[in-house]
Design a protein around this motif. Sequence first.
Motif: not given
Length: 107
Positions: A3-27
Amino acid sequence: MAKITYIEHGGKQHVVEVANGLTVMEGARDNNIPGIEADCGGACACSTCHVYVDPAWVGKLPPKEDMEEDMLDFAYQPDPQRSRLTCQLKVTDALDGLVVQMPEKQI
């Protein structure tokens, strides 16, 4: 899966599950997360997937390789400690809970 949390510059958060083997960019790409452009598609040939890693995670990530260090020189306002290219961060269970924040812009 991690589970990775991506935070936009303005503060909006996106929490997503990313499969092993992918990169954080691909997620980010696969989940339509704004703020990570990934113009080179993950070839570490640009800096448009630049993020700031949450301080608690800096020491838990693998060290930057020379190519990543070189590309970060082209990133918008890189931070010597926290800046990473998400195409260079391979997802494993060890990244569960990772938090990254996008810069104001990608260049």
